[in-house]
Design a protein around this motif. Structure first.
Motif, PDB file in Angstrom:
ATOM      1  N   LEU A  10       1.346  -0.973   0.602  1.00 15.95           N
ATOM      2  CA  LEU A  10       0.206   0.104   0.083  1.00 15.95           C
ATOM      3  C   LEU A  10       0.992   1.422  -0.562  1.00 15.95           C
ATOM      4  O   LEU A  10       0.856   2.170  -0.711  1.00 15.95           O
ATOM      5  CB  LEU A  10      -0.708  -0.364   1.437  1.00 15.95           C
ATOM      6  CG  LEU A  10      -1.673  -1.143   1.292  1.00 15.95           C
ATOM      7  CD1 LEU A  10      -2.992  -0.871   2.653  1.00 15.95           C
ATOM      8  CD2 LEU A  10      -2.744  -1.121   0.525  1.00 15.95           C
ATOM      9  N   ALA A  11       1.792   1.075   0.978  1.00  8.84           N
ATOM     10  CA  ALA A  11       2.743   2.322   0.785  1.00  8.84           C
ATOM     11  C   ALA A  11       4.189   2.213   0.878  1.00  8.84           C
ATOM     12  O   ALA A  11       4.315   0.487   1.910  1.00  8.84           O
ATOM     13  CB  ALA A  11       1.892   3.427   1.720  1.00  8.84           C
ATOM     14  N   PRO A  12       5.211   2.476   1.176  1.00  2.00           N
ATOM     15  CA  PRO A  12       6.180   2.588   1.990  1.00  2.00           C
ATOM     16  C   PRO A  12       6.873   1.608   3.297  1.00  2.00           C
ATOM     17  O   PRO A  12       5.918   1.640   4.185  1.00  2.00           O
ATOM     18  CB  PRO A  12       7.690   2.971   1.726  1.00  2.00           C
ATOM     19  CG  PRO A  12       7.026   4.452   0.487  1.00  2.00           C
ATOM     20  CD  PRO A  12       5.670   4.433   0.975  1.00  2.00           C
ATOM     21  N   SER A  13       6.673   0.979   3.378  1.00  2.30           N
ATOM     22  CA  SER A  13       6.597  -0.313   4.461  1.00  2.30           C
ATOM     23  C   SER A  13       5.548  -0.575   4.991  1.00  2.30           C
ATOM     24  O   SER A  13       4.973  -1.110   6.263  1.00  2.30           O
ATOM     25  CB  SER A  13       7.368   0.138   5.752  1.00  2.30           C
ATOM     26  OG  SER A  13       8.894  -0.110   5.519  1.00  2.30           O
ATOM     27  N   ILE A  14       4.277  -0.611   4.471  1.00  6.81           N
ATOM     28  CA  ILE A  14       2.903  -0.846   4.723  1.00  6.81           C
ATOM     29  C   ILE A  14       2.258  -1.576   3.178  1.00  6.81           C
ATOM     30  O   ILE A  14       2.356  -1.647   1.713  1.00  6.81           O
ATOM     31  CB  ILE A  14       1.649   0.850   4.713  1.00  6.81           C
ATOM     32  CG1 ILE A  14       2.381   1.321   6.007  1.00  6.81           C
ATOM     33  CG2 ILE A  14       0.631   0.015   5.621  1.00  6.81           C
ATOM     34  CD1 ILE A  14       2.064   3.003   6.164  1.00  6.81           C
ATOM     35  N   PHE A  15       1.774  -2.907   4.264  1.00  9.04           N
ATOM     36  CA  PHE A  15       1.149  -3.775   2.903  1.00  9.04           C
ATOM     37  C   PHE A  15      -0.192  -4.169   3.858  1.00  9.04           C
ATOM     38  O   PHE A  15      -0.582  -4.660   4.651  1.00  9.04           O
ATOM     39  CB  PHE A  15       2.118  -5.062   2.508  1.00  9.04           C
ATOM     40  CG  PHE A  15       2.355  -5.830   3.775  1.00  9.04           C
ATOM     41  CD1 PHE A  15       2.091  -6.546   4.273  1.00  9.04           C
ATOM     42  CD2 PHE A  15       3.843  -5.454   4.843  1.00  9.04           C
ATOM     43  CE1 PHE A  15       2.391  -7.702   5.692  1.00  9.04           C
ATOM     44  CE2 PHE A  15       4.260  -6.257   5.657  1.00  9.04           C
ATOM     45  CZ  PHE A  15       3.501  -7.260   6.468  1.00  9.04           C
ATOM     46  N   MET A  16      -0.909  -5.309   2.915  1.00 10.81           N
ATOM     47  CA  MET A  16      -2.139  -5.818   3.085  1.00 10.81           C
ATOM     48  C   MET A  16      -2.230  -7.368   3.061  1.00 10.81           C
ATOM     49  O   MET A  16      -1.430  -7.126   1.724  1.00 10.81           O
ATOM     50  CB  MET A  16      -3.959  -4.642   2.594  1.00 10.81           C
ATOM     51  CG  MET A  16      -4.698  -5.816   3.260  1.00 10.81           C
ATOM     52  SD  MET A  16      -6.201  -4.682   1.814  1.00 10.81           S
ATOM     53  CE  MET A  16      -5.774  -5.141   0.530  1.00 10.81           C
ATOM     54  N   MET A  17      -2.472  -7.797   3.644  1.00 11.21           N
ATOM     55  CA  MET A  17      -2.767  -9.215   3.424  1.00 11.21           C
ATOM     56  C   MET A  17      -4.561  -9.822   3.800  1.00 11.21           C
ATOM     57  O   MET A  17      -5.177  -9.411   4.428  1.00 11.21           O
ATOM     58  CB  MET A  17      -2.021  -9.781   4.198  1.00 11.21           C
ATOM     59  CG  MET A  17      -0.483 -10.071   3.840  1.00 11.21           C
ATOM     60  SD  MET A  17       0.495 -11.229   4.974  1.00 11.21           S
ATOM     61  CE  MET A  17       2.382 -10.937   4.471  1.00 11.21           C
ATOM     62  N   LYS A  18      -4.856 -10.330   2.212  1.00 16.24           N
ATOM     63  CA  LYS A  18      -6.048 -11.166   2.999  1.00 16.24           C
ATOM     64  C   LYS A  18      -6.069 -12.649   3.752  1.00 16.24           C
ATOM     65  O   LYS A  18      -5.350 -13.351   2.411  1.00 16.24           O
ATOM     66  CB  LYS A  18      -6.644 -11.066   1.829  1.00 16.24           C
ATOM     67  CG  LYS A  18      -7.596 -10.342   1.009  1.00 16.24           C
ATOM     68  CD  LYS A  18      -8.122  -9.897   0.015  1.00 16.24           C
ATOM     69  CE  LYS A  18      -9.137  -9.103  -0.757  1.00 16.24           C
ATOM     70  NZ  LYS A  18     -10.480  -9.030  -1.533  1.00 16.24           N
ATOM     71  N   ILE A  19      -6.543 -12.715   4.705  1.00 14.43           N
ATOM     72  CA  ILE A  19      -6.163 -14.703   4.569  1.00 14.43           C
ATOM     73  C   ILE A  19      -7.049 -15.526   4.854  1.00 14.43           C
ATOM     74  O   ILE A  19      -8.200 -14.720   5.043  1.00 14.43           O
ATOM     75  CB  ILE A  19      -5.913 -14.387   6.444  1.00 14.43           C
ATOM     76  CG1 ILE A  19      -4.584 -13.110   6.251  1.00 14.43           C
ATOM     77  CG2 ILE A  19      -4.979 -15.413   7.348  1.00 14.43           C
ATOM     78  CD1 ILE A  19      -2.678 -13.506   6.304  1.00 14.43           C
ATOM     79  N   LEU A  20      -6.761 -16.510   4.854  1.00 11.34           N
ATOM     80  CA  LEU A  20      -7.559 -17.578   4.581  1.00 11.34           C
ATOM     81  C   LEU A  20      -8.734 -18.066   6.036  1.00 11.34           C
ATOM     82  O   LEU A  20      -7.347 -18.890   6.601  1.00 11.34           O
ATOM     83  CB  LEU A  20      -7.676 -18.691   3.810  1.00 11.34           C
ATOM     84  CG  LEU A  20      -8.649 -19.761   3.010  1.00 11.34           C
ATOM     85  CD1 LEU A  20     -10.173 -18.872   3.136  1.00 11.34           C
ATOM     86  CD2 LEU A  20      -7.976 -21.151   2.907  1.00 11.34           C
ATOM     87  N   ALA A  21      -9.757 -17.711   6.386  1.00 12.75           N
ATOM     88  CA  ALA A  21      -9.804 -18.040   7.767  1.00 12.75           C
ATOM     89  C   ALA A  21     -11.865 -17.580   8.025  1.00 12.75           C
ATOM     90  O   ALA A  21     -11.647 -16.714   8.596  1.00 12.75           O
ATOM     91  CB  ALA A  21      -9.122 -16.450   9.027  1.00 12.75           C
ATOM     92  N   PRO A  22     -12.271 -18.722   6.945  1.00 12.03           N
ATOM     93  CA  PRO A  22     -13.361 -18.433   7.188  1.00 12.03           C
ATOM     94  C   PRO A  22     -14.542 -18.694   8.438  1.00 12.03           C
ATOM     95  O   PRO A  22     -14.847 -17.680   8.283  1.00 12.03           O
ATOM     96  CB  PRO A  22     -13.927 -19.727   6.579  1.00 12.03           C
ATOM     97  CG  PRO A  22     -12.585 -20.329   5.833  1.00 12.03           C
ATOM     98  CD  PRO A  22     -11.852 -19.851   7.179  1.00 12.03           C
ATOM     99  N   ARG A  23     -14.101 -19.096   9.562  1.00 14.59           N
ATOM    100  CA  ARG A  23     -14.572 -18.348  10.945  1.00 14.59           C
ATOM    101  C   ARG A  23     -14.370 -17.480  11.384  1.00 14.59           C
ATOM    102  O   ARG A  23     -15.435 -16.663  12.181  1.00 14.59           O
ATOM    103  CB  ARG A  23     -14.160 -19.899  11.825  1.00 14.59           C
ATOM    104  CG  ARG A  23     -14.715 -21.527  11.352  1.00 14.59           C
ATOM    105  CD  ARG A  23     -14.501 -22.017  12.608  1.00 14.59           C
ATOM    106  NE  ARG A  23     -15.031 -22.557  13.916  1.00 14.59           N
ATOM    107  CZ  ARG A  23     -14.200 -22.790  15.069  1.00 14.59           C
ATOM    108  NH1 ARG A  23     -13.509 -23.974  14.701  1.00 14.59           N
ATOM    109  NH2 ARG A  23     -15.353 -22.778  15.714  1.00 14.59           N
ATOM    110  N   VAL A  24     -12.921 -16.504  11.248  1.00 17.14           N
ATOM    111  CA  VAL A  24     -12.652 -15.562  12.080  1.00 17.14           C
ATOM    112  C   VAL A  24     -14.059 -14.546  11.120  1.00 17.14           C
ATOM    113  O   VAL A  24     -14.189 -13.555  11.283  1.00 17.14           O
ATOM    114  CB  VAL A  24     -11.822 -15.156  12.311  1.00 17.14           C
ATOM    115  CG1 VAL A  24     -11.247 -13.412  12.023  1.00 17.14           C
ATOM    116  CG2 VAL A  24     -10.792 -15.818  12.842  1.00 17.14           C
TER     117      VAL A  24
END
Length: 287
Positions: A10-24
């Protein structure tokens, strides 16, 4: 194991992740957080839920690389997996308990600082989905560090970006932008501020002068995430509270920010030492 299905810088030293966690994904509400452990012996890292996709069973998190663990986490890629992804934890935003018709008649302002935009987004999105309008002030150091602006514009009524150096949007602090909007004749019933501790302190100082109810999220001081370590202990209206189990949201005008700010520096020396010693922090993920 919890698989990373998408990663985006997203920006220097900032990132986004999508995690597979259906119950959460099915259970998480705006304002709550999760705890990640990269491996069996890994550090517990509390992170606010940025978004959920129940249909695809994913949870989005936004991470800023600061210490050894988040720097190692940054090296994980799509297809890698985390050992633990626990949640949802903490209390949901109190907005979810409010009468929706009442909220529709109120003027709500969210103020985010830096990665604070991530926990602000799901609350504004929830309001939007329920026909409730909200404005957002997003503060960043400079244009390069701006994140989630377009996402926020899709769910907010008005989005005001402010940068410290004036390289994008309004030049100045978020408090300056709020003050200017009030001086222009805008009136707000509630302000919800999420970001660096010092930012929230000065937002509360201003809103107290303006007579605006203010809610803050004390997630910056969480460590263990269960209330057992005591690192997130704060004083609210003279009473001891734990940000991770009693919050993370509290009445900003009742929080002892000076005490809380001191607590944020408790482990700084140890973190610096760990970072310098463990230059060989685990890099890369596991399949």
């Amino acid at each position: 194991m919890y698989k990373i299905v998408e990663k985006k810088i997203l920006a220097p030293s900032i990132f986004m992740m999508k995690i597979l966690a259906p119950r959460v994904a099915k259970s998480a509400r705006p304002g709550q957080f999760i705890i990640i452990r990269m491996d069996e012996k890994g550090e517990r890292v509390p992170l606010t839920v940025c978004d959920t996709d129940v249909e695809n069973g994913t949870v989005s998190i936004v991470v800023q690389t600061i210490g050894c663990t988040t720097k190692a986490m940054e090296q994980y890629e799509e297809g890698d997996s985390f050992f633990d992804f626990v949640g949802p934890l903490g209390m949901p935003s109190e907005l979810l308990e409010e009468d929706k018709d009442k909220l529709k008649n109120e003027k709500i302002m969210f103020i985010s600082g830096g990665v604070g935009a991530a926990p602000v987004y799901p609350q504004v999105k929830w309001l939007h989905e329920n026909g409730i309008k909200a404005d957002v002030i997003m503060g960043f150091k400079n244009k390069e560090m701006v994140i989630l602006e377009e996402d926020m514009k899709n769910v907010a009524d008005n989005v005001y970006v402010a940068t410290d150096d004036g390289s994008y949007g309004f030049k100045g602090m978020v408090t300056n932008r709020l003050k200017s909007l009030v001086e222009e004749g805008n009136k707000y019933d509630t302000v919800i501020a999420i970001g660096p501790m010092i930012m929230m302190k000065f937002v509360c100082k201003l809103t107290e002068e303006l007579g605006i109810k203010t809610i803050v999220s004390m997630n910056p001081i969480m460590v263990d995430g269960t209330g057992m370590c005591g690192a997130c202990r704060i004083t609210v209206d003279g009473e001891t509270k734990f940000a991770c189990v009693d919050g993370p949201e509290f009445d900003g005008h009742k929080v002892n920010f000076d005490e809380a700010l001191k607590r944020t520096t408790m482990y700084k020396t140890e973190e610096i030492q760990k970072d310098s010693i463990q230059k060989g922090c685990k890099v890369g993920g596991n399949n």
